[in-house]
Design an enzyme around this catalytic site. Structure first.
Site, mmCIF file in Angstrom:
data_model
loop_
_atom_site.group_PDB
_atom_site.id
_atom_site.type_symbol
_atom_site.label_atom_id
_atom_site.label_comp_id
_atom_site.label_asym_id
_atom_site.label_seq_id
_atom_site.Cartn_x
_atom_site.Cartn_y
_atom_site.Cartn_z
ATOM 1 N N ARG A 1 -4.127 -10.724 13.431
ATOM 2 C CA ARG A 1 -3.943 -9.519 12.618
ATOM 3 C C ARG A 1 -4.920 -9.486 11.453
ATOM 4 O O ARG A 1 -5.528 -8.455 11.159
ATOM 5 C CB ARG A 1 -2.511 -9.458 12.097
ATOM 6 C CG ARG A 1 -1.784 -8.336 12.726
ATOM 7 C CD ARG A 1 -0.293 -8.350 12.693
ATOM 8 N NE ARG A 1 0.432 -8.807 11.556
ATOM 9 C CZ ARG A 1 1.580 -9.493 11.661
ATOM 10 N NH1 ARG A 1 2.028 -9.823 12.845
ATOM 11 N NH2 ARG A 1 2.242 -9.852 10.585
ATOM 12 N N LYS B 1 0.815 -1.215 0.000
ATOM 13 C CA LYS B 1 0.000 0.000 0.000
ATOM 14 C C LYS B 1 0.854 1.273 0.000
ATOM 15 O O LYS B 1 0.613 2.193 -0.775
ATOM 16 C CB LYS B 1 -0.848 -0.035 1.273
ATOM 17 C CG LYS B 1 -2.093 0.747 1.217
ATOM 18 C CD LYS B 1 -2.994 0.378 2.378
ATOM 19 C CE LYS B 1 -2.246 0.199 3.688
ATOM 20 N NZ LYS B 1 -2.947 0.790 4.829
ATOM 21 N N ARG C 1 -11.716 4.618 9.141
ATOM 22 C CA ARG C 1 -11.590 3.367 9.889
ATOM 23 C C ARG C 1 -12.921 2.671 10.123
ATOM 24 O O ARG C 1 -12.949 1.552 10.581
ATOM 25 C CB ARG C 1 -10.970 3.647 11.257
ATOM 26 C CG ARG C 1 -9.610 4.288 11.178
ATOM 27 C CD ARG C 1 -8.543 3.215 11.241
ATOM 28 N NE ARG C 1 -7.347 3.762 11.863
ATOM 29 C CZ ARG C 1 -6.932 3.413 13.080
ATOM 30 N NH1 ARG C 1 -7.576 2.550 13.793
ATOM 31 N NH2 ARG C 1 -5.847 3.939 13.562
ATOM 32 N N ARG D 1 9.108 -14.052 5.902
ATOM 33 C CA ARG D 1 9.976 -12.928 6.290
ATOM 34 C C ARG D 1 11.029 -13.384 7.297
ATOM 35 O O ARG D 1 10.733 -14.134 8.217
ATOM 36 C CB ARG D 1 9.146 -11.810 6.926
ATOM 37 C CG ARG D 1 8.253 -11.117 5.944
ATOM 38 C CD ARG D 1 7.933 -9.717 6.406
ATOM 39 N NE ARG D 1 6.983 -9.695 7.500
ATOM 40 C CZ ARG D 1 5.959 -8.843 7.562
ATOM 41 N NH1 ARG D 1 5.759 -7.970 6.592
ATOM 42 N NH2 ARG D 1 5.148 -8.845 8.598
ATOM 43 N N ARG E 1 10.607 -12.641 13.017
ATOM 44 C CA ARG E 1 10.098 -11.645 13.971
ATOM 45 C C ARG E 1 9.131 -12.301 14.939
ATOM 46 O O ARG E 1 8.375 -13.181 14.549
ATOM 47 C CB ARG E 1 9.311 -10.557 13.235
ATOM 48 C CG ARG E 1 10.132 -9.560 12.532
ATOM 49 C CD ARG E 1 9.228 -8.761 11.608
ATOM 50 N NE ARG E 1 10.015 -8.189 10.534
ATOM 51 C CZ ARG E 1 10.691 -7.053 10.650
ATOM 52 N NH1 ARG E 1 10.630 -6.363 11.746
ATOM 53 N NH2 ARG E 1 11.418 -6.604 9.646
#
Ligand SMILES: [Zn+2]
Length: 215
Positions: free
Chosen positions: A167, A14, A89, A123, A156
């Site tokens: 999430r 994004k 939002r 990742r 992470r």
């Protein structure tokens, strides 16, 4: 004047797409997340508030996001338009925003949850120097070893399957009602966010009737 909203799951590119669009077309990229980060880094009063919320493991509330977006838009330095990222939002904010700013379009960077999962779980991070890797797009030359400093590559803490489920659920709970409202008003350009950076930018231009992208 061109006024857009960009929506997409974290990892959909994004920020990259909004920045390219803004730089190329003289628009202002208004990222609510960047503004919060700036406030925290510069130890402002709002930054302290944001830091407290995040330290408690909570998300910054819709009202604070609205205040940040409204204050930023009120600066009126966007002579040729803007791309807003991280706002609205909720459906109420979306409705108000559409009426107040005469939005030209909503860019929805669409990525299936399965692809987000594949990318996030690939990742890696160097424990020593902090360089980012991705086992899909930017593999290290030797498995598990940093190309730059030879340090160990780690995952992470919040890039686990469990954290990702939370999430993604939070993202959909928040974003789906906003997208539904925009869709009802027929504003949404759906863009396939699994394509390459250049292809994504081109598709945004095509769907919004903007000048073609020349990388
Ligand atoms: Zn390293």
């Amino acid at each position: 004047m061109r006024k857009y909203v960009i929506i997409g799951v974290p990892g959909s590119g994004k920020s990259t797409q909004a920045t390219t669009l803004a730089v190329d077309l003289d628009l202002v990229h208004i990222s609510v997340g960047d503004i919060f980060r700036w406030q925290v880094q510069n130890h402002t009063k709002m930054g302290a508030q944001v830091r407290r919320i995040m330290a408690a493991g909570e998300l910054v509330g819709d009202d604070l996001a609205e205040k940040v977006a409204a204050d930023r838009l009120a600066e009126h330095d966007w002579n040729y338009g803007f791309v807003v990222d991280g706002f609205p939002r909720n459906a109420r904010q979306a409705e108000f925003f559409l009426e107040s700013y005469d939005i030209d379009g909503v860019i929805h960077l669409d990525m299936p949850d399965s692809e987000v999962r594949r990318r996030v779980l690939a990742r890696r991070l160097c424990a020593n120097c902090g360089v980012d890797y991705n086992l899909i797009q930017s593999r290290p030359a030797t498995e598990g070893v940093c190309d730059v400093c030879g340090g160990n590559l780690i995952t992470r803490e919040d890039d686990t399957e469990e954290a990702l489920v939370v999430r993604l659920r939070e993202y959909h709970d928040k974003t789906d009602p906003v997208l539904d409202l925009f869709r009802r008003k027929e504003y949404v350009a759906v863009i396939d966010a699994t394509a390459s950076k250049e292809e994504i930018q081109q598709e945004i231009r095509d769907k919004l009737g903007l000048p073609p992208y020349k990388p």
